[in-house]
Motif scaffolding. Structure first.
Motif, PDB file in Angstrom:
ATOM      1  N   ARG A 101       0.819  -1.204   0.000  1.00 20.11           N
ATOM      2  CA  ARG A 101       0.000   0.000   0.000  1.00 20.11           C
ATOM      3  C   ARG A 101       0.853   1.254   0.000  1.00 20.11           C
ATOM      4  O   ARG A 101       1.956   1.231  -0.488  1.00 20.11           O
ATOM      5  CB  ARG A 101      -0.953   0.009   1.166  1.00 20.11           C
ATOM      6  CG  ARG A 101      -0.921  -1.284   1.934  1.00 20.11           C
ATOM      7  CD  ARG A 101      -2.075  -2.189   1.687  1.00 20.11           C
ATOM      8  NE  ARG A 101      -2.088  -3.174   2.709  1.00 20.11           N
ATOM      9  CZ  ARG A 101      -1.682  -4.395   2.543  1.00 20.11           C
ATOM     10  NH1 ARG A 101      -1.198  -4.802   1.421  1.00 20.11           N
ATOM     11  NH2 ARG A 101      -1.741  -5.231   3.517  1.00 20.11           N
ATOM     12  N   ASP A 159      -8.027  -6.122  -5.565  1.00 23.74           N
ATOM     13  CA  ASP A 159      -7.038  -5.407  -4.766  1.00 23.74           C
ATOM     14  C   ASP A 159      -6.135  -4.630  -5.725  1.00 23.74           C
ATOM     15  O   ASP A 159      -5.285  -5.215  -6.401  1.00 23.74           O
ATOM     16  CB  ASP A 159      -6.198  -6.381  -3.937  1.00 23.74           C
ATOM     17  CG  ASP A 159      -7.022  -7.069  -2.859  1.00 23.74           C
ATOM     18  OD1 ASP A 159      -7.801  -6.369  -2.185  1.00 23.74           O
ATOM     19  OD2 ASP A 159      -6.881  -8.293  -2.679  1.00 23.74           O
ATOM     20  N   GLU A 180     -10.182 -11.105  -5.036  1.00 20.09           N
ATOM     21  CA  GLU A 180      -9.192 -10.547  -4.136  1.00 20.09           C
ATOM     22  C   GLU A 180      -7.921 -11.384  -4.198  1.00 20.09           C
ATOM     23  O   GLU A 180      -7.931 -12.538  -4.633  1.00 20.09           O
ATOM     24  CB  GLU A 180      -9.741 -10.501  -2.709  1.00 20.09           C
ATOM     25  CG  GLU A 180     -10.919  -9.540  -2.573  1.00 20.09           C
ATOM     26  CD  GLU A 180     -11.466  -9.480  -1.160  1.00 20.09           C
ATOM     27  OE1 GLU A 180     -11.184 -10.431  -0.389  1.00 20.09           O
ATOM     28  OE2 GLU A 180     -12.163  -8.509  -0.827  1.00 20.09           O
ATOM     29  N   PRO A 191      -7.741   2.477  -1.687  1.00 24.43           N
ATOM     30  CA  PRO A 191      -8.688   1.700  -2.481  1.00 24.43           C
ATOM     31  C   PRO A 191      -9.698   2.599  -3.186  1.00 24.43           C
ATOM     32  O   PRO A 191     -10.235   3.531  -2.593  1.00 24.43           O
ATOM     33  CB  PRO A 191      -9.372   0.804  -1.435  1.00 24.43           C
ATOM     34  CG  PRO A 191      -8.353   0.662  -0.352  1.00 24.43           C
ATOM     35  CD  PRO A 191      -7.662   2.001  -0.291  1.00 24.43           C
TER      36      PRO A 191
END
Length: 465
Positions: free
Chosen positions: A2, A226, A290, A430
């Motif tokens: 991330r 994702d 995912e 996201p």
């Protein structure tokens, strides 16, 4: 993984990641060639039984903390969370402190902001982006490491891994967990049935994919739900094709996303993403898958799984371990193929950062910088440590052992995940920024120019022009 802050990543990150990836790529390719096609000599990939009980002799001194309580926040879930809790349990045993794991949500900076605003910050947070450390420092949340933690870090980590945990020359982060994000895992039975070979170049990868498809199995599983998995695809193609210097420039937004090098990388990606039959479920199916499912569906269903290959880091072993596949025999791996002259090596990681300074929090940071702590989770699989003092024999299988040895041998020769260096609004939220645009591009890979324009608009806003 991330991402980060609203300001460019600090110079130490840039310096640490501006080293040629050639040596690391060579070490990784050699390691995987030596073990990827053979049997798993390490005794499997599940649980704490594999790898034996061998751990380095205790080298870290911790204070007695009877009656002290700590909270540690991380975005980890499932097996990864449970394995980390075993590391925390050993810290409790050695110190007498009580440690509570606090499940966090992405983006973790927003989660921490809410906790801090509510007057209940965790004592330590595991931050998966270099820029997030910088943002935590700028907000006054993060506290520097004390002398004992810094000493442990200095003894066990290369300079590059130390530098990416620094802000303005001060050490704030301990990169407890690393990731090699330049791997493609494959179903060995599918490859054998199809007569497919491990590719070394992008063109060979396309040929292998066609061979798999012709055998009746969809070539690739993509966890498009994702968005970070899609940024990892892009980064590997871009690093190999455009080269390290351009990679560093784009990571710092010193060149625009409308640059011809970005067009070339997206066009290359479209050779896979744009072939509906090459991606399990097509674009719509991938966007509903995912990451964990993208791995498990590659290794379930015998020799007729939903896909023959899945791209992602060494941590995919955690999810492979949820199937009946055995790493090294049923599930094998090869380095991300060279798109340009050199195969890419992209790394990521999670750093322990102190938010509530105390003797107990500093002791926990010291513990996480030690080989003792890392060896516990290394034994359990699906984990890679940049700690150079770990005895690699603790890793549960030969594949993971060789990946870990290559990471340590590479020293400072790596590139850190580009999206993790970007501002959080662009590279780590996201449904926004790079994650969202690449999801849209997966859906419509013909619109290269549109994807570039959107990426640049979002990047300019996030980086401040």
């Amino acid at each position: 993984m991330r991402t980060s802050s609203t300001i460019r990543t600090r110079g130490t990150v840039k310096r640490a990641t501006r080293i040629s990836a050639t040596l690391a790529a060579g070490a990784l390719a050699l390691s995987l060639t030596a073990c990827g096609g053979g049997d798993d000599d390490g005794g499997g990939d599940k649980g704490g039984e594999a790898g034996g009980d061998k751990q380095p002799a205790s080298s870290v001194t911790l204070p007695k903390l009877d009656g002290e309580s700590l909270e540690v926040a991380a975005v980890w879930t499932g097996t990864e969370q449970e394995n980390f809790k075993k590391v925390l349990a050993e810290f409790e045993k050695r110190t007498g402190a009580k440690v509570t794991f606090v499940p966090a949500q992405d983006p973790i900076i927003n989660f921490l902001g809410s906790k801090i605003a509510g007057g209940a910050p965790p004592d330590v947070a595991m931050l998966p982006q270099p820029g997030a450390i910088k943002q935590a420092v700028e907000k006054g949340w993060a506290k520097p490491l004390g002398a004992e933690a810094a000493k442990e870090l200095g003894e066990n980590y290369s300079q590059g891994w130390q530098d990416i945990g620094k802000v303005d020359g001060k050490q704030y982060g301990v990169y407890y967990k690393a990731a090699n994000k330049s791997l493609i895992w494959y179903n060995a039975q599918v490859f054998e049935n199809a007569g497919a070979a491990e590719p070394g170049t992008w063109d060979e990868l396309l040929t292998t994919a066609q061979t798999i498809y012709d055998s009746g199995v969809t070539p690739f599983s993509v966890g498009g739900a994702d968005g970070w998995t899609l940024t990892d695809w892009f980064e590997n193609v871009y690093l190999s094709q455009a080269g390290p210097e351009k990679y560093d420039q784009l990571a710092q937004h010193e060149i625009k996303w409308t640059d011809p090098s970005v067009k070339e990388a997206l066009t290359t990606l479209a050779q896979i993403w744009g072939k509906k039959d090459f991606v399990a479920g097509g674009a719509s199916g991938a966007l509903q898958t995912e990451f964990p499912a993208s791995v498990t569906q590659t290794f379930t269903g015998g020799d007729q799984p939903k896909a023959g290959m899945v791209f992602e880091g060494d941590f995919a072993q955690v999810n492979i371990g949820e199937t009946d596949a055995k790493v090294g025999t049923d599930a094998k791996v090869f380095p991300f193929p060279a798109v340009g002259g050199t195969a890419p090596v992209v790394s990521g990681g999670d750093a322990a950062v102190i938010l509530e300074d105390s003797e107990a929090a500093q002791a926990l940071a010291t513990w996480l910088a030690s080989p003792d702590a890392a060896a516990i989770q290394a034994k359990l699989g699906g984990f890679l440590s940049p700690n150079k003092s770990i005895d690699s024999s603790v890793y549960p299988n030969e594949v993971q052992k060789k990946i870990a040895e290559a990471l340590v041998a590479a020293g400072d020769d790596f590139r850190f995940d580009m999206s993790d260096q970007a501002p959080q609004a662009f590279g780590g939220t996201p449904g926004k920024g790079e994650w969202k645009t690449l999801q849209d591009f997966l859906k419509n890979p013909k619109d290269v120019a549109g994807a570039q324009a959107k990426l640049e608009a979002d990047a300019a806003a996030a980086y401040g022009g």
